[in-house]
Design a protein around this motif. Structure first.
Motif, mmCIF file in Angstrom:
data_model
loop_
_atom_site.group_PDB
_atom_site.id
_atom_site.type_symbol
_atom_site.label_atom_id
_atom_site.label_comp_id
_atom_site.label_asym_id
_atom_site.label_seq_id
_atom_site.Cartn_x
_atom_site.Cartn_y
_atom_site.Cartn_z
ATOM 1 N N SER A 31 0.836 -1.197 0.000
ATOM 2 C CA SER A 31 0.000 0.000 0.000
ATOM 3 C C SER A 31 0.872 1.250 0.000
ATOM 4 O O SER A 31 2.087 1.187 0.202
ATOM 5 N N ALA A 32 0.236 2.393 -0.229
ATOM 6 C CA ALA A 32 0.942 3.673 -0.236
ATOM 7 C C ALA A 32 0.025 4.741 0.331
ATOM 8 O O ALA A 32 -1.192 4.702 0.127
ATOM 9 N N GLY A 33 0.606 5.700 1.042
ATOM 10 C CA GLY A 33 -0.193 6.781 1.606
ATOM 11 C C GLY A 33 0.470 7.367 2.841
ATOM 12 O O GLY A 33 1.695 7.327 2.993
ATOM 13 N N GLU A 34 -0.355 7.889 3.736
ATOM 14 C CA GLU A 34 0.150 8.535 4.939
ATOM 15 C C GLU A 34 0.237 7.537 6.091
ATOM 16 O O GLU A 34 -0.662 6.708 6.285
ATOM 17 N N TYR A 35 1.295 7.629 6.845
ATOM 18 C CA TYR A 35 1.534 6.677 7.925
ATOM 19 C C TYR A 35 0.403 6.704 8.952
ATOM 20 O O TYR A 35 0.039 7.750 9.480
ATOM 21 N N MET A 36 -0.153 5.522 9.222
ATOM 22 C CA MET A 36 -1.226 5.330 10.191
ATOM 23 C C MET A 36 -2.421 6.260 9.918
ATOM 24 O O MET A 36 -3.091 6.724 10.839
ATOM 25 N N ALA A 37 -2.644 6.534 8.638
ATOM 26 C CA ALA A 37 -3.783 7.385 8.268
ATOM 27 C C ALA A 37 -4.377 6.847 6.973
ATOM 28 O O ALA A 37 -4.763 5.688 6.922
ATOM 29 N N CYS A 38 -4.437 7.677 5.964
ATOM 30 C CA CYS A 38 -5.080 7.286 4.708
ATOM 31 C C CYS A 38 -4.070 6.645 3.769
ATOM 32 O O CYS A 38 -3.153 7.309 3.291
ATOM 33 N N SER A 39 -4.207 5.352 3.533
ATOM 34 C CA SER A 39 -3.375 4.663 2.548
ATOM 35 C C SER A 39 -4.273 3.757 1.717
ATOM 36 O O SER A 39 -5.372 3.389 2.142
ATOM 37 N N GLU A 40 -3.805 3.403 0.524
ATOM 38 C CA GLU A 40 -4.596 2.564 -0.379
ATOM 39 C C GLU A 40 -3.750 1.408 -0.886
ATOM 40 O O GLU A 40 -2.536 1.563 -1.084
ATOM 41 N N PRO A 41 -4.366 0.251 -1.130
ATOM 42 C CA PRO A 41 -3.621 -0.863 -1.719
ATOM 43 C C PRO A 41 -3.178 -0.516 -3.133
ATOM 44 O O PRO A 41 -3.938 0.084 -3.899
ATOM 45 N N ILE A 42 -1.964 -0.872 -3.473
ATOM 46 C CA ILE A 42 -1.505 -0.755 -4.851
ATOM 47 C C ILE A 42 -1.242 -2.137 -5.450
ATOM 48 O O ILE A 42 -1.097 -2.277 -6.659
ATOM 49 N N TYR A 43 -1.201 -3.154 -4.599
ATOM 50 C CA TYR A 43 -1.021 -4.531 -5.065
ATOM 51 C C TYR A 43 -1.454 -5.466 -3.947
ATOM 52 O O TYR A 43 -1.181 -5.202 -2.774
ATOM 53 N N GLN A 44 -2.164 -6.551 -4.322
ATOM 54 C CA GLN A 44 -2.604 -7.533 -3.332
ATOM 55 C C GLN A 44 -2.421 -8.949 -3.857
ATOM 56 O O GLN A 44 -2.461 -9.192 -5.070
ATOM 57 N N GLU A 45 -2.242 -9.860 -2.939
ATOM 58 C CA GLU A 45 -2.248 -11.295 -3.233
ATOM 59 C C GLU A 45 -3.178 -11.981 -2.245
ATOM 60 O O GLU A 45 -3.248 -11.590 -1.077
ATOM 61 N N ASN A 46 -3.892 -12.973 -2.731
ATOM 62 C CA ASN A 46 -4.721 -13.793 -1.854
ATOM 63 C C ASN A 46 -4.693 -15.221 -2.373
ATOM 64 O O ASN A 46 -5.502 -15.614 -3.222
ATOM 65 N N ARG A 47 -3.736 -15.989 -1.871
ATOM 66 C CA ARG A 47 -3.560 -17.358 -2.360
ATOM 67 C C ARG A 47 -4.522 -18.349 -1.715
ATOM 68 O O ARG A 47 -4.550 -19.518 -2.080
ATOM 69 N N LYS A 48 -5.330 -17.884 -0.750
ATOM 70 C CA LYS A 48 -6.337 -18.747 -0.136
ATOM 71 C C LYS A 48 -7.631 -18.781 -0.941
ATOM 72 O O LYS A 48 -8.407 -19.734 -0.860
ATOM 73 N N ARG A 49 -7.893 -17.752 -1.706
ATOM 74 C CA ARG A 49 -9.186 -17.593 -2.378
ATOM 75 C C ARG A 49 -9.339 -18.598 -3.515
ATOM 76 O O ARG A 49 -8.409 -18.834 -4.285
ATOM 77 N N THR A 50 -10.511 -19.196 -3.623
ATOM 78 C CA THR A 50 -10.826 -20.092 -4.729
ATOM 79 C C THR A 50 -11.813 -19.420 -5.666
ATOM 80 O O THR A 50 -12.519 -18.474 -5.288
ATOM 81 N N ALA A 51 -11.886 -19.914 -6.902
ATOM 82 C CA ALA A 51 -12.805 -19.340 -7.883
ATOM 83 C C ALA A 51 -14.249 -19.489 -7.426
ATOM 84 O O ALA A 51 -15.063 -18.573 -7.587
ATOM 85 N N GLN A 52 -14.594 -20.638 -6.842
ATOM 86 C CA GLN A 52 -15.973 -20.864 -6.411
ATOM 87 C C GLN A 52 -16.364 -19.892 -5.298
ATOM 88 O O GLN A 52 -17.464 -19.330 -5.307
ATOM 89 N N GLU A 53 -15.467 -19.674 -4.347
ATOM 90 C CA GLU A 53 -15.743 -18.714 -3.274
ATOM 91 C C GLU A 53 -15.939 -17.314 -3.840
ATOM 92 O O GLU A 53 -16.840 -16.573 -3.426
#
Length: 391
Positions: A173-195
Motif C-alpha cells: 500500500s501507499a499513503g500517509e503513515y497510520m492514516a489514509c493509505s490505499e492498496p496498490i497490489y494484493q495477493e490472496n492465495r487462499k481464495r478459490t474461484a468458487q468462493e
C-alpha cells in the motif's frame, strides 16, 4: 480566513494540481527506472532480514509519508514491512526509503506563494495559511498513490520480490503513515474461484475493489454491473465472461484469457490488458479516457491510458467504443471491427490499419450470431469492408 483569500488559495491550489497532473502523465519515463531499482533494494533488505532470522513472512509492505514532513520539504517515504498485525506489529521495520519529491514540487510552490500573499489579504495569519497548505496534502498524495499503483506492476514478477517469504494474504500500500493509505497490489492465495463467484453473486457495492483474483478460472461467469475498480485478474481464465456495464477502472487483465469476453458498456479508464488474449471480445459502447475531466476544479489524479500492448484483439468489436488515447502497441488486430470514424480516434500503426475491418455505421438491430470460443463468427467481414458483426 477571508472569503477573498480562500478564493485565491483554492484557485492557486487548482493550478498547482493541474500542473502536477501534467508531470504525472509523463512520470513513467522519469521515475519508473528509479522506482524499480529502489524496490529491488527494498526486497533485498527484507530477504536479508528473513535469512538472518530477524523477520518472518511479511503480510504488509507500505510506502508511508508524513504531511508534517512536507512542510519541511521532506518527501522521502519510509518503506515499512509488517507481519500480520500491521500497525500493531511490534516487529515492524523500515526496509528502505523512496523520494517522491517530483510529485510535491508544485505543493511547495503553493506553500511559498500563499505565504508571500499574506500582505494582500489583511487578517490572514501564518497559522491559517499553514493549516490550509497541510489540508492540501491529501490531494497531492493522490499522485503518489496512483504512480505507485502503476510502477508496482513492473516489479512484482521479478526477483528478488518473488523470493520473499510472503503471507497468503499480502498487501502493498501507499499513503500517509497510520492514516489514509490505499492498496496498490494484493495477493490472496487462499481464495478459490468458487468462493469468489459466490461473493460476486451478492453484487455488493464496493467490496470487490482492489481485490486480487489473479490466476482464477471465471470462464463464462456473470460479472456484469459490478464495481471491479482496480481489481487484479492477471493470468485469469475469463473466456466468455460477461462484464457488461461493469466498472473496471484500473482493473488488471495482463496475460488473462478473455476470448469472447463481453465488455459492452464498461468503464475502462486505465485498465491494463497487456498480453491478454481478447480474440472476439466485445467493447461496443465501452468508455475510457486519459488524464482528467474538463472541470475547472481539480477532483482527482487523472487516468493513464488503457493498455492493449501485445494483446490479441483479433475479431474484437470496438464499434461505438469511446476509448481515447489507448495504447495498441504490438497488438494483433486481425479483422478487428471498427467504425470508419474510429480510425482517426485510435492510435494504430499502418500495419494495424491494414488488418482491421471497418463499418460505416452501427446496424439498426444487432445481429445476434454468437462468436465461438476460437474466435470464428457466423459471417466473417473482409478487410476494409462494411460488415455487421454481433453486438
Amino acid at each position: 480566513m477571508t472569503d477573498e483569500f480562500m478564493q485565491y488559495a483554492q484557485s492557486l491550489k487548482n493550478q498547482k494540481l493541474f500542473e502536477t497532473e501534467a508531470l504525472y502523465q509523463s512520470a513513467p519515463a522519469i521515475c519508473l527506472p528509479h522506482f524499480q531499482d529502489n524496490f529491488c533494494d527494498v526486497c533485498k533488505n527484507i530477504l536479508k532480514m528473513q535469512h538472518n532470522g530477524l523477520s518472518g513472512e511479511i503480510s504488509f509492505l507500505e510506502y508511508t509519508l508524513l504531511r508534517t514532513n512536507l512542510m519541511q520539504k521532506k518527501s522521502v517515504a519510509e518503506v515499512r514491512a509488517y507481519h500480520d498485525k500491521w500497525y500493531f506489529d511490534g516487529r515492524q521495520y523500515i526496509a528502505g526509503y523512496f523520494d517522491f519529491s517530483p510529485f510535491f514540487v508544485r505543493y511547495w510552490e503553493l506553500a511559498k506563494e500563499l505565504a508571500a500573499s499574506r500582505k494582500r489579504f489583511p487578517g490572514v495569519s501564518a497559522q491559517e495559511i499553514t493549516a490550509f497548505v497541510l489540508s492540501c496534502a491529501d490531494s497531492f498524495y493522490r499522485y503518489v498513490i496512483s504512480a505507485c499503483r502503476f510502477f508496482i506492476l513492473n516489479c512484482i514478477d521479478t526477483e528478488p520480490f518473488l523470493s520473499l517469504q510472503r503471507a497468503d494474504e499480502f498487501v502493498i500500500s501507499a499513503g500517509e503513515y497510520m492514516a489514509c493509505s490505499e492498496p496498490i497490489y494484493q495477493e490472496n492465495r487462499k481464495r478459490t474461484a468458487q468462493e469468489a463467484l459466490e461473493w460476486f453473486a451478492s453484487r455488493l457495492k464496493y467490496d470487490y475493489t482492489y481485490e486480487s483474483f489473479a490466476g482464477l478460472n471465471f470462464s463464462h461467469a456473470d460479472l456484469s454491473e459490478i464495481n471491479l475498480d482496480y481489481t487484479d485478474f492477471r493470468n485469469a481464465a475469463l473466456t466468455g465472461a460477461d462484464f457488461r456495464n461493469a466498472r473496471l477502472t484500473g482493473a488488471r487483465f495482463c496475460g488473462a484469457d478473455l476470448t469472447d469476453a463481453d465488455f459492452r458498456g464498461c468503464l475502462l479508464h486505465e485498465a491494463d490488458f497487456r498480453g491478454a488474449q481478447l480474440r472476439g471480445a466485445r467493447f461496443a459502447s465501452a468508455r475510457a479516457f486519459r488524464g482528467v475531466s474538463q472541470n475547472q476544479n481539480w477532483t482527482d489524479a487523472g487516468y493513464r491510458s488503457v493498455n492493449f500492448r501485445n494483446a490479441d484483439l483479433s475479431h474484437a468489436d470496438f464499434r461505438n467504443a469511446d476509448i481515447l488515447d489507448a495504447d495498441f502497441t504490438g497488438a494483433v488486430m486481425e479483422s478487428t471491427l471498427l467504425l470508419k470514424e474510429q480510425l482517426g480516434q485510435f492510435l494504430l500503426s499502418p500495419q494495424q490499419k491494414q488488418t482491421v475491418c471497418t463499418a460505416d455505421e452501427m446496424p439498426v438491430e444487432a445481429d445476434l450470431a454468437q462468436t465461438s470460443l476460437n474466435g470464428s463468427r457466423s459471417s466473417t467481414p473482409q478487410k476494409g469492408s462494411t460488415a455487421w458483426i454481433t453486438l
